[in-house]
Design an enzyme around this catalytic site. Structure first.
Site, PDB file in Angstrom:
ATOM      1  N   ASP A  31     -24.257  -7.310 -63.988  1.00 31.83           N
ATOM      2  CA  ASP A  31     -24.625  -6.036 -64.433  1.00 31.83           C
ATOM      3  C   ASP A  31     -26.227  -5.967 -64.114  1.00 31.83           C
ATOM      4  OD1 ASP A  31     -24.547  -3.700 -65.534  1.00 31.83           O
ATOM      5  OD2 ASP A  31     -23.428  -4.113 -67.473  1.00 31.83           O
TER       6      ASP A  31
HETATM    7  C1  BGC Z   1     -23.891  -0.683 -67.076  1.00 32.46           C
HETATM    8  C2  BGC Z   1     -22.806  -0.663 -65.929  1.00 32.46           C
HETATM    9  C3  BGC Z   1     -23.388  -0.105 -64.904  1.00 32.46           C
HETATM   10  C4  BGC Z   1     -24.835  -0.149 -64.509  1.00 32.46           C
HETATM   11  C5  BGC Z   1     -25.136   0.497 -63.564  1.00 32.46           C
HETATM   12  C6  BGC Z   1     -25.361  -0.972 -66.704  1.00 32.46           C
HETATM   13  O1  BGC Z   1     -26.276  -0.568 -67.554  1.00 32.46           O
HETATM   14  O2  BGC Z   1     -23.580  -1.547 -68.213  1.00 32.46           O
HETATM   15  O3  BGC Z   1     -21.588  -0.576 -66.580  1.00 32.46           O
HETATM   16  O4  BGC Z   1     -22.339  -0.015 -63.789  1.00 32.46           O
HETATM   17  O5  BGC Z   1     -25.635  -0.018 -65.573  1.00 32.46           O
HETATM   18  O6  BGC Z   1     -25.521   1.749 -63.670  1.00 32.46           O
END
Ligand code: BGC
Length: 737
Positions: free
Chosen positions: A272
């Site tokens: 993530d």
């Molecule tokens: C989220 C993800 C997301 C990523 C990119 C993170 O904060 O948990 O679900 O894909 O950001 O935006």
């Protein structure tokens, strides 16, 4: 149309050259006939891997911009381009920040949010949803779409419930598998997220989640396993939180032991954003690509430091090879090197809006319809009062995290205006005001907590209008500021004094309908008894208003069923009843164990306000006694359960027929019932159809944590057929040998 920025033009040209010439030329020269003959993506990946230097391999393993991992320009290997998901392709951002580029060419379709898709209980729609998303992702030049988002809805308060699918592992797996298959059929990788147990936003960056092995395997992981084994998912996003002490991005058990070694996952594990915490443990324990928010990208754990770890011997080079091979495997699977054969996609077409509309229509859940109050009769209504900010609020692009920039979001008010144009007067009033109190979070941002005080002037205005109108529809619920990534809701209360508005309007106009626009359970006990009709509308995508007007006026017969339980009170739901949320000292113990969602309510005999699987129709359906093709089955067999379902109404309608399993005299504690199958059946007026639900006997298993394997003990299993988890219409017994 605005001109794309310079960097875009360069990367488009670059990509074109790569795809049309360089890559093809490179691949055939470099790898000989392996690449001129059709051969598996793995073989191709191996051939290319041999040509890469250590630095080039490492370049593939970390972000080079906010949403791309690195490529190898020398060989024409492109970057992997990613976009959020899960409910539409996110707009283009600057390479190095969260700032939108403000193009006019990147508006996408806003698809209904996760629980809405799950509420359709329609596997075919999940595939169509994925296909439509895939079309748009390709048209936008994306390789990986960051979705579906599938964490189990464990507490009503989790900020991201609105993007997850459900509280039930079986429904989760079935819907996610369809989404992934559809998406990947368009040469775009799905990135299922967030692996694993990211069931709350509170303390998500540090919280250590603990639970029994059985709960892990039976409740939280089935969706990922199905994504790998049944849908061939090409990417998995490691969650922010820790699990049994180790961050998910460096969790040997989750990533290596289960995902890669046990289920045979062949794609890439992506962190993530900013969720990587080390170089060597993350590299050795299964992370493949480190992504983050902003640079400098060469300082990422998986950039220079990873190279150093290889040079000093703490990470063997074969580990790097294995990761780079996975990246190349994904690229070849997506036909990255075959521009002529790869899907080109299309963006925000009428066909995609139609898919969004069909999903939205099947997602709407009719919770309550006393005296068949709905559908409204357009011939009889001369004046319709419409109240609530959610009649006009657009939800596509709000809250923290990924939203969707879209050219079309039909609001409920617009949907009703189109439906009634020239036929009835619509009288709109605001009803409640979206006001917030700001609360410090100790971080750079302040949280906006909805003010729950009613606005008496707005209520008075609504009451006056309602008094003289033929019917009133109140659009309440939440919005994406209230339900958002990064924080949980503080309670389950309906915001902005909506309860007072609803009571006041219902008191002067008995023909009052309440529509809730929300993605998670709310406290409805205070309004349930004062209205005849209650409808759940979700964050329902670009065509949400069209779908809602169609349902309210009977052009669509509702067939959505709740993918989660709505408790009477928050304290009735398992994590809260047991004081197992949000945890202490950055640790949360899932004390409810297997009893998540309806498994808890049913086993503990606690009545929910609205049960998992509940949803009414304008039709009524009768069920005959179910039967099975045999009486006794072996472990490798599939049970076929039949049941005739009849539409006893003059409306065409659809019913999601649900199959629950109860294991009699189980040798270990099991929930009193578990969903093991469903089939959505479409019936013309008075039509009867025989529904067949297939249940592989292995799906009746529990996870035996002493033997560490799935077990289906011989014995008697009851198969219950119902219209919801609390509306069981018949049962049949089988013996397993
Ligand atoms: C989220 C993800 C997301 C990523 C990119 C993170 O904060 O948990 O679900 O894909 O950001 O935006």
């Amino acid at each position: 149309m605005s001109r794309p920025s310079r960097s875009f033009r360069i990367s488009r040209t670059f990509r074109f050259v790569l795809c049309a010439g360089l890559v093809a030329g490179f691949f055939s020269n470099a790898a000989g006939d392996v690449l001129t003959r059709p051969c598996p993506a793995e073989t191709r990946a191996d051939s290319v891997l041999r040509l890469l230097t250590l630095d080039e391999k490492i370049a593939l393993l970390h972000g080079h911009s906010m949403f791309t991992s690195g490529g190898v320009p020398r060989l024409g290997i492109p970057e992997l381009s990613m976009a959020d998901g899960p409910t539409g392709v996110r707009e283009e951002l600057e390479r190095d920040s969260w700032e939108p580029l403000n193009w006019t060419t990147d508006s996408s379709t806003y698809f209904p949010a996760g629980p809405a898709l799950a509420a359709t209980w329609n596997r075919d729609l999940a595939v169509r949803y994925g296909e439509a998303l895939g079309e748009e992702a390709r048209a936008r030049g994306k390789d990986i779409l960051l979705g579906p988002s599938v964490n189990i809805i464990r507490t009503p308060l989790s900020g991201r419930n609105f993007e997850f699918l459900t509280e039930d592992p079986y429904l989760n797996a079935e819907i996610a598998a369809g989404y992934i298959r559809g998406l990947q059929s368009r040469d775009v990788a799905a990135c299922i997220k967030h692996y694993a147990v990211n069931n709350q936003e509170a303390m998500r960056n540090r919280i250590d989640v603990r639970m029994s092995e059985r709960a892990l395997r039976e409740i939280y992981l089935p969706v990922y396993r199905a994504a790998v084994e049944k849908a061939g998912v090409l990417a998995v996003m490691a969650a922010y939180n820790r699990f049994r002490g180790a961050y998910c991005s460096e969790n040997e058990y989750l990533l290596n032991t289960l995902l890669k070694d046990t289920w045979g996952f062949r794609g890439v594990v992506i962190s993530d954003w900013g969720g990587t915490h080390s170089t060597t443990p993350a590299a050795l324990n299964g992370l493949d690509i480190e992504m983050g928010s902003r640079g400098p990208y060469d300082r990422y754990y998986f950039a220079g430091p990873l190279r150093d770890s290889v040079l000093t011997g703490s990470v063997p080079e074969r580990v790097i090879d294995e990761k780079a091979r996975r990246v190349l495997f994904v690229m070849f699977s997506l036909k990255t090197a075959e521009s002529a054969n790869r899907h080109r996609g299309s963006l925000a077409t009428e066909e995609q809006f139609k898919t969004a509309c069909d999903v939205a229509a099947e997602a709407v859940v009719l919770l309550k319809n006393t005296g068949n109050f709905l559908p409204l009769d357009a011939r009889k209504i001369r004046s319709l009062a419409v109240f609530g900010e959610n009649a006009t609020h657009r939800h596509a692009r709000e809250g923290f995290g990924a939203g969707v920039k879209t050219r079309r979001e039909i609001t409920p008010l617009e949907g009703l205006e189109r439906k009634l144009r020239g036929r009835a007067e619509i009288r709109f009033a605001q009803g409640y005001a979206e006001k917030y109190n700001l609360v410090e979070t100790g971080r750079r941002w302040r949280m906006r907590i909805p003010d729950s005080r009613p606005d008496s002037l707005l209520i008075q205005e609504a009451v006056e209008i309602a008094r003289t109108s033929d019917a009133a529809v109140i659009f309440g619920g939440a919005n994406r500021t209230i339900e958002s990534e990064a924080y949980d809701r503080p309670d389950m209360r309906l915001p902005f004094g909506q309860e007072a508005l609803i009571r006041a309007v219902a008191a002067v106009n008995p023909n009052t309908v309440v529509v809730l626009i929300a993605g998670a359970p709310y406290d409805l006990a205070g309004i349930d008894s004062c209205v005849n009709a209650l409808v759940w509308g979700w964050f329902n995508g670009s065509e949400s208003g069209t779908a809602m007007a169609d349902v309210l006026f009977g052009d669509v017969n509702p067939s959505g069923k709740l993918p989660f339980t709505i408790p009477v009170r928050l304290e009735d739901s398992p994590a809260h009843a047991l004081g197992a949320y949000p945890g202490e000292d950055f640790t949360v113990e899932y004390k409810e164990d297997l009893l998540v969602g309806y498994r808890w309510f049913d086993t503990k005999r606690i009545d929910p306000l609205y049960a998992f699987g509940h949803g009414l129709s304008y039709s009524a359906f009768t069920y005959d006694t179910p039967w099975t093709d045999r009486g006794t089955y072996g472990a490798g067999d599939t049970v076929r359960v039949f049941c005739s379902v009849r539409n006893v109404s003059r409306f065409e309608g659809a019913e999601a027929v649900q199959l629950y399993m109860r294991h009699r005299d189980a040798p270990v504690p099991r929930p009193v019932q578990e969903l093991k199958g469903f089939e959505k059946v479409f019936l013309r007026p008075w039509e009867e159809k025989e529904v067949c639900i297939r249940v592989p006997v292995r799906d009746l298993a529990f996870f035996d944590d002493r033997e560490m394997e799935w077990a289906v003990p011989a014995g008697v299993y009851e198969l219950l057929i119902g219209a919801s988890s609390r509306d069981i219409r018949g049962k049949t017994l089988i013996h397993v040998e």
